[in-house]
Design an enzyme around this catalytic site. Structure first.
Site, PDB file in Angstrom:
ATOM      1  N   VAL A  12       0.790  -1.323  -0.110  1.00 38.75           N
ATOM      2  CA  VAL A  12      -0.012  -0.050   0.021  1.00 38.75           C
ATOM      3  C   VAL A  12       1.018   1.216   0.073  1.00 38.75           C
ATOM      4  CG1 VAL A  12      -0.325  -0.001   2.656  1.00 38.75           C
ATOM      5  CG2 VAL A  12      -1.861   1.207   1.117  1.00 38.75           C
ATOM      6  N   ALA A  13       1.789   1.331   0.531  1.00 36.49           N
ATOM      7  CA  ALA A  13       2.734   2.514   0.557  1.00 36.49           C
ATOM      8  C   ALA A  13       3.347   2.701  -0.637  1.00 36.49           C
ATOM      9  CB  ALA A  13       3.934   2.426   1.836  1.00 36.49           C
ATOM     10  N   LYS A  33       9.670  -7.920  -5.541  1.00 37.27           N
ATOM     11  CA  LYS A  33      10.505  -9.381  -5.742  1.00 37.27           C
ATOM     12  C   LYS A  33       9.491 -10.480  -6.192  1.00 37.27           C
ATOM     13  CE  LYS A  33      11.818  -9.813  -1.394  1.00 37.27           C
ATOM     14  NZ  LYS A  33      12.549 -10.256  -0.451  1.00 37.27           N
ATOM     15  N   THR A  41       0.547  -6.301   2.462  1.00 37.43           N
ATOM     16  CA  THR A  41      -0.838  -5.544   2.482  1.00 37.43           C
ATOM     17  C   THR A  41      -1.798  -6.567   1.895  1.00 37.43           C
ATOM     18  OG1 THR A  41       0.105  -3.486   1.629  1.00 37.43           O
ATOM     19  CG2 THR A  41      -2.023  -3.945   1.264  1.00 37.43           C
ATOM     20  N   ALA A  44      -3.377  -8.288   4.939  1.00 39.99           N
ATOM     21  CA  ALA A  44      -4.275  -7.543   5.909  1.00 39.99           C
ATOM     22  C   ALA A  44      -5.691  -7.561   6.032  1.00 39.99           C
ATOM     23  CB  ALA A  44      -3.965  -6.173   5.968  1.00 39.99           C
ATOM     24  N   GLU A 105     -11.486  -2.475  17.446  1.00 46.31           N
ATOM     25  CA  GLU A 105     -10.297  -3.408  17.645  1.00 46.31           C
ATOM     26  C   GLU A 105      -9.449  -2.948  18.701  1.00 46.31           C
ATOM     27  OE1 GLU A 105      -8.019  -3.999  13.992  1.00 46.31           O
ATOM     28  OE2 GLU A 105      -9.782  -4.227  12.886  1.00 46.31           O
ATOM     29  N   HIS A 216       0.940 -11.277  16.608  1.00 46.66           N
ATOM     30  CA  HIS A 216      -0.413 -11.291  16.513  1.00 46.66           C
ATOM     31  C   HIS A 216      -0.870 -12.254  17.517  1.00 46.66           C
ATOM     32  CE1 HIS A 216      -4.326 -11.492  15.175  1.00 46.66           C
ATOM     33  NE2 HIS A 216      -4.235 -10.245  14.439  1.00 46.66           N
ATOM     34  N   ARG A 258      -2.585  -5.218  21.775  1.00 45.85           N
ATOM     35  CA  ARG A 258      -1.900  -6.505  21.224  1.00 45.85           C
ATOM     36  C   ARG A 258      -0.770  -7.314  22.023  1.00 45.85           C
ATOM     37  NH1 ARG A 258      -1.813  -5.824  14.805  1.00 45.85           N
ATOM     38  NH2 ARG A 258      -3.995  -6.494  14.663  1.00 45.85           N
ATOM     39  N   HIS A 315       4.400 -10.706  13.590  1.00 44.55           N
ATOM     40  CA  HIS A 315       3.391  -9.952  12.859  1.00 44.55           C
ATOM     41  C   HIS A 315       3.941  -8.580  12.200  1.00 44.55           C
ATOM     42  CE1 HIS A 315      -0.577  -9.113  11.171  1.00 44.55           C
ATOM     43  NE2 HIS A 315      -0.733  -7.882  11.905  1.00 44.55           N
ATOM     44  N   ARG A 350       2.420  -1.317  18.264  1.00 42.71           N
ATOM     45  CA  ARG A 350       1.543  -0.588  17.417  1.00 42.71           C
ATOM     46  C   ARG A 350       0.047  -0.872  17.684  1.00 42.71           C
ATOM     47  NH1 ARG A 350      -1.138  -2.692  12.459  1.00 42.71           N
ATOM     48  NH2 ARG A 350      -0.355  -4.900  12.937  1.00 42.71           N
ATOM     49  N   SER A 355      -1.193   0.782  11.022  1.00 40.30           N
ATOM     50  CA  SER A 355      -0.221   0.360   9.961  1.00 40.30           C
ATOM     51  C   SER A 355      -0.372   1.018   8.666  1.00 40.30           C
ATOM     52  CB  SER A 355       0.250  -1.017  10.003  1.00 40.30           C
ATOM     53  OG  SER A 355      -0.971  -1.898   9.929  1.00 40.30           O
ATOM     54  N   LEU A 356      -1.987   0.244   8.246  1.00 45.13           N
ATOM     55  CA  LEU A 356      -2.242   0.688   6.830  1.00 45.13           C
ATOM     56  C   LEU A 356      -2.575   2.298   6.603  1.00 45.13           C
ATOM     57  CD1 LEU A 356      -4.898  -1.980   5.710  1.00 45.13           C
ATOM     58  CD2 LEU A 356      -2.626  -1.611   4.819  1.00 45.13           C
TER      59      LEU A 356
END
Length: 481
Positions: A12-13, A33, A41, A44, A105, A216, A258, A315, A350, A355-356
């Site tokens: 995504v980045a 790669k 991504t 996710a 979450e 995770h 988490r 994770h 995190r 993250s996204l």
């Protein structure tokens, strides 16, 4: 080959950065790669955490600070969260139909996580962005080393389908993800071997806080994760005795941060012989979480009839290449965004689904900043390629799982570090993809073990059984030489 902006990684980045650069008329090239869609991504299942409004911005910031256990940069977190709503609107304008009702979450004080297609957010987000991208994504290209002239990055030496080739660029943006494949059980895809961090380290960039790797809490036996959103929708954790246990570890129960849930799952598994996640309280489970149900059934499990066996799995890397809030690494011509970078948003742990969001905001910022700093030196040369023999990988991963897992001990960390320092890490003109990946993992294992050994405290995702209390907040910095 040559481009204004060369992006390594097509998660995504990277893809969102490419779109931003294209809008400015830049020539963009992406190297991946593996075949698209690649990277973490598409895996996710969770969503994207967007502040709901101005009032919720403050609550979202406090949730982020609380999860990060004293190592979040408040100014960086505020800056990223303040910019988030305009990216939600931009994604909607691009035709990405987020579910109208946000979910809650772990670590979030209220529902603010937006989803696409139930538990397919990452995959649908990436597909939607790729459909609007004109720039080519060259698949099967591994970046071996950065090209430098003086102290400026000017492209990469890459290994493509037909052999090595120099790819020139006015600036390079690393969006290569994390290094979860260091561990024997991980939710990360095969390509998550930390190559981008190793490339940046070789070029003189600073790596920060590598000891903070999030586990995770609920992964299936094959490493496939069961989205945290399941617990947000009512799923409960049970030990092997059939008892709920999370309220004993944290008042937030299944929705604790988490690191708390991962340690509780680990400890209850040791105490009772296993941990299970009961998804049956979730209404319309199969429609709401089709990916989770399909992954479970592929293992011969039926979540509609029985709880699923789960355990923590490596994770997400909170640490990474130290950047400013424009994605600049401190090395001229080199930028980074996404999991490979350390902006100060995540701290020691995190917050779920940040993250996204970070990948979107920082991918966009880094692309625009890179276009303001293009230069094309005439005679760049490749740095040496870091490589290691493939035979080290089984013992490397076994040792990482034992010494760098959910619970750590100084004696095991010291022994693992001695073992790592005895393994060969070589600098070569060229290497195969597999040798490069082994070299990246060995370098990062050494740095991570060193940081974990020196951090004689427990903070966020780093838990030392022999030092269970928090000390003074500090960052761990790694520089070459």
């Amino acid at each position: 080959m040559e481009a204004d902006l060369l992006i390594l990684g097509a998660g995504v980045a990277g893809v969102y950065a490419a779109l931003a650069a294209e809008e400015r008329g830049a020539k963009v090239l992406l190297l991946a790669k593996d075949p698209f869609p690649s990277g973490s991504t598409p895996w996710a299942q969770g969503g994207v955490a967007f502040p709901l409004d101005e009032e919720d911005l403050e609550a979202h910031l406090q949730d982020t600070l609380r999860a990060g256990r004293g190592l979040v940069d408040p100014a960086a977190a505020r800056s990223i969260l303040e910019e988030a709503p305009r990216h939600l609107e931009r994604l909607r304008a691009l035709g990405l139909a987020f579910h109208p009702e946000p979910t809650r979450e772990g670590g979030h004080s209220r529902p603010r996580v937006r989803h696409l297609g139930g538990d397919r957010t990452g995959a649908l987000l990436l597909e939607g962005l790729r459909a609007r991208l004109k720039a080519p994504i060259l698949e099967g290209w591994t970046a071996l080393s950065l090209l430098l002239e003086g102290k400026r990055v000017a492209g990469v030496l890459a290994l493509g389908p037909e052999g090595p080739a120099a790819v020139r660029a006015g600036a390079v943006l690393l969006a290569t993800g994390g290094f979860g494949r260091l561990f024997p059980v991980t939710t990360n895809p095969p390509g998550a071997t930390g190559d981008g961090l190793a490339l940046a380290f070789q070029a003189g960039a600073t790596l920060r806080d590598l000891e903070f790797v999030q586990f995770h809490p609920t992964a299936l036996p094959d490493g496939a994760l069961v989205s945290e959103a399941c617990r947000g929708e009512g799923a409960v954790l049970l030990n092997a005795l059939g008892e709920r246990f999370m309220p004993r570890y944290d008042p937030a129960g299944e929705l604790a941060p988490r690191d708390v849930v991962a340690r509780a799952v680990f400890q209850e598994g040791l105490r009772t012989g296993g941990v299970y996640l009961d998804l049956r309280p979730i209404p319309r489970l199969e429609a709401r979480f089709p990916t989770v149900v399909a992954q479970a059934r592929a293992l011969g499990l039926d979540p509609l009839r029985e709880p699923l066996p789960v355990a923590p799995a490596a994770h997400y890397a909170m640490g990474g290449i130290l950047t400013d809030l424009l994605g600049f690494t401190g090395v001229k011509g080199l930028f980074a965004a996404g999991e490979v970078a350390s902006t100060g948003l995540h701290g020691a742990n995190r917050l779920a689904s940040n993250s996204l969001l970070e990948g979107l905001v920082m991918g966009h910022r880094a692309a625009l900043a890179a276009l303001e700093d293009l230069a094309f030196p005439q005679n760049p040369e490749p740095l040496p390629v870091l490589a290691a023999p493939l035979g080290i990988l089984p013992s490397l991963r076994e040792g990482a799982g034992r010494a760098l897992g959910v619970v750590r001990r100084g004696e095991e960390l010291a022994a693992f570090l001695r073992f790592l320092e005895g393994l060969p890490l070589e600098e070569r003109p060229l290497a195969s993809r597999a040798e490069l990946e082994a070299g990246s993992l060995l370098l990062l294992a050494r740095l991570m073990a060193r940081g974990a050994l020196e951090r004689e405290e427990s903070r966020g995702a780093h838990f030392r059984e022999d030092h269970p209390k928090e000390g003074k907040p500090r960052h761990t910095l790694f520089r070459k030489g």
